[in-house]
Scaffold this active site. Structure first.
Site, PDB file in Angstrom:
ATOM      1  N   ASP A  92       0.800  -1.142  -0.227  1.00 31.13           N
ATOM      2  CA  ASP A  92       0.062  -0.109   0.034  1.00 31.13           C
ATOM      3  C   ASP A  92       0.706   1.309  -0.045  1.00 31.13           C
ATOM      4  O   ASP A  92       1.819   1.158   0.538  1.00 31.13           O
ATOM      5  CB  ASP A  92      -0.963  -0.138   1.236  1.00 31.13           C
ATOM      6  CG  ASP A  92      -2.044   0.977   1.156  1.00 31.13           C
ATOM      7  OD1 ASP A  92      -2.043   1.860   0.469  1.00 31.13           O
ATOM      8  OD2 ASP A  92      -2.468   1.110   2.155  1.00 31.13           O
ATOM      9  N   ASP A 271      -7.743  -7.811  -0.174  1.00 28.83           N
ATOM     10  CA  ASP A 271      -7.059  -7.912   1.037  1.00 28.83           C
ATOM     11  C   ASP A 271      -8.055  -7.652   2.371  1.00 28.83           C
ATOM     12  O   ASP A 271      -8.832  -6.529   1.955  1.00 28.83           O
ATOM     13  CB  ASP A 271      -5.841  -7.155   0.989  1.00 28.83           C
ATOM     14  CG  ASP A 271      -6.129  -5.700   1.270  1.00 28.83           C
ATOM     15  OD1 ASP A 271      -5.933  -5.170   2.398  1.00 28.83           O
ATOM     16  OD2 ASP A 271      -6.753  -5.062   0.468  1.00 28.83           O
TER      17      ASP A 271
END
Length: 376
Positions: A92, A271
């Protein structure tokens, strides 16, 4: 990175595919265990690989930047070598932490100033800096820097934030184009669709993101408190626009039922911290529903955690034993629960792939969703 679209379901927008990276293949649809600071909590790498059968795991740019820090990660030769994970990694960009650290950060056009949650020190992320940091971490798939808006969100704020995210994407792409990876493998940049729960903004953002023609695309700013109906509505709007020949990643989602419904809408990658975070509190996901392992009803239940054998621990441990571990405050209980939940999530997306290939996905999904959500 390359994506091969393999099977399209005849009754839904579900599909199967293969993402090819320099660290191996990823069969989609896929769930990615979250390893925020370079580890999936309570789980060894060999368990991730052999028992859970994870194909890709996540790291978080913000957390890894603060601890252990870029000097250590680069000195190790990148995150793959630092944590001993030889398969694909995704990072991320830190954009979600911009959202979650609302009380200690300041956003302007150039980037985000924030205070470390560890020691209060000040730091500044720009789109360019987010790319440079992810170059050092070395993940196979890296995310563009964005702002994740809260829910509910004022329309004007959502619009201005989305437009800034698009400008930041251009800067991320430019930085990618003029820098090289550090460890001899390629890195793919995924942009992120934003726009809160406003259909027109989601359409604009999806069209803008698609125009950059990146290797894959992500959908952010959902699963932040909005009703499930709005999650599905916004996902459907976006997947109708994003190119079919690129993988679609729905960030931070979600429950087993959420995952199946969003696979049906055309999502390939997921996720969520839910399987491990809930496991540490005694919540077990199974093919028949959700169990609270601290409840007295499991005290003398000597059957597997999931009678359908969705994880390898089902052949070893009983409900009664796992309940005993939680009440005895033994760490093994948290570990077993984490391994089971992650293996169950991987079983779920793997079975979804099988059902899509057989042409029976919709009927299977419609049967599974009510069961997955019930409390046992």
């Amino acid at each position: 990175m390359n994506f091969i679209l393999e099977t399209q379901d005849k009754d839904t927008n579900a599909r199967t595919g293969t993402i090819q990276t320099d660290h191996g293949e990823i069969k989609t649809p896929i769930f990615m265990p979250v390893g925020t600071i370079g580890t999936v909590k309570g789980v060894h790498q060999h368990e991730l690989r052999d028992d859970i059968r994870a194909q890709i795991i996540l790291g978080n740019t913000y957390h890894l930047y603060l601890k252990p820090g870029l000097e250590i990660i680069q000195g190790a030769g990148g995150l793959h070598k630092f944590n001993g994970w030889e398969k694909p990694l995704l990072t991320d960009s830190g954009g979600y932490q911009v959202y979650s650290l609302s009380s200690t950060r300041n956003i302007d056009e150039n980037g985000v100033e924030f205070r470390s949650h560890i020691d209060g020190s000040r730091h500044y992320f720009t789109p360019e800096r987010a790319i440079d940091i992810q170059r050092v971490i070395g993940a196979d798939i890296i995310m563009a820097f964005d702002e994740c808006t809260p829910y509910p969100c004022d329309y004007d704020y959502a619009k201005n934030s989305m437009e800034m995210t698009h400008r930041w994407l251009k800067r991320c792409k430019d930085q990618m184009d003029k820098t090289d990876g550090l460890y001899g493998h390629s890195q793919a940049l995924f942009p992120i669709v934003q726009g809160s729960t406003y259909t027109d903004l989601r359409r604009i953002s999806a069209e803008t993101i698609a125009s950059f023609d990146m290797p894959g695309n992500a959908i952010g700013g959902l699963s932040v408190g909005e009703p499930a109906e709005e999650l599905y509505e916004m996902t459907e709007v976006v997947t109708s626009i994003l190119p079919k020949d690129k993988p679609r990643y729905l960030m931070g989602v979600g429950t087993p039922a959420n995952i199946l419904e969003c696979i049906a809408l055309g999502i390939d990658m997921f996720d969520c911290v839910m399987p491990t975070r809930n496991a540490r509190h005694g919540m077990i996901f199974t093919s028949n529903g959700v169990m609270n392992m601290k409840n007295a009803k499991w005290k003398a239940d000597f059957t597997p955690l999931d009678e359908n054998g969705t994880s390898y621990v089902d052949s070893v441990y009983t409900k009664a034993y796992v309940r005993h571990l939680f009440h005895a405050k033994e760490y093994l209980g948290l570990q077993i629960a984490s391994i089971h939940n992650l293996a169950f999530y991987l079983w779920l997306v793997g079975e979804a792939r099988n059902q899509i290939e057989k042409g029976t996905f919709k009927a299977w999904k419609d049967e599974m969703v009510p069961k997955l959500s019930q409390k046992l």
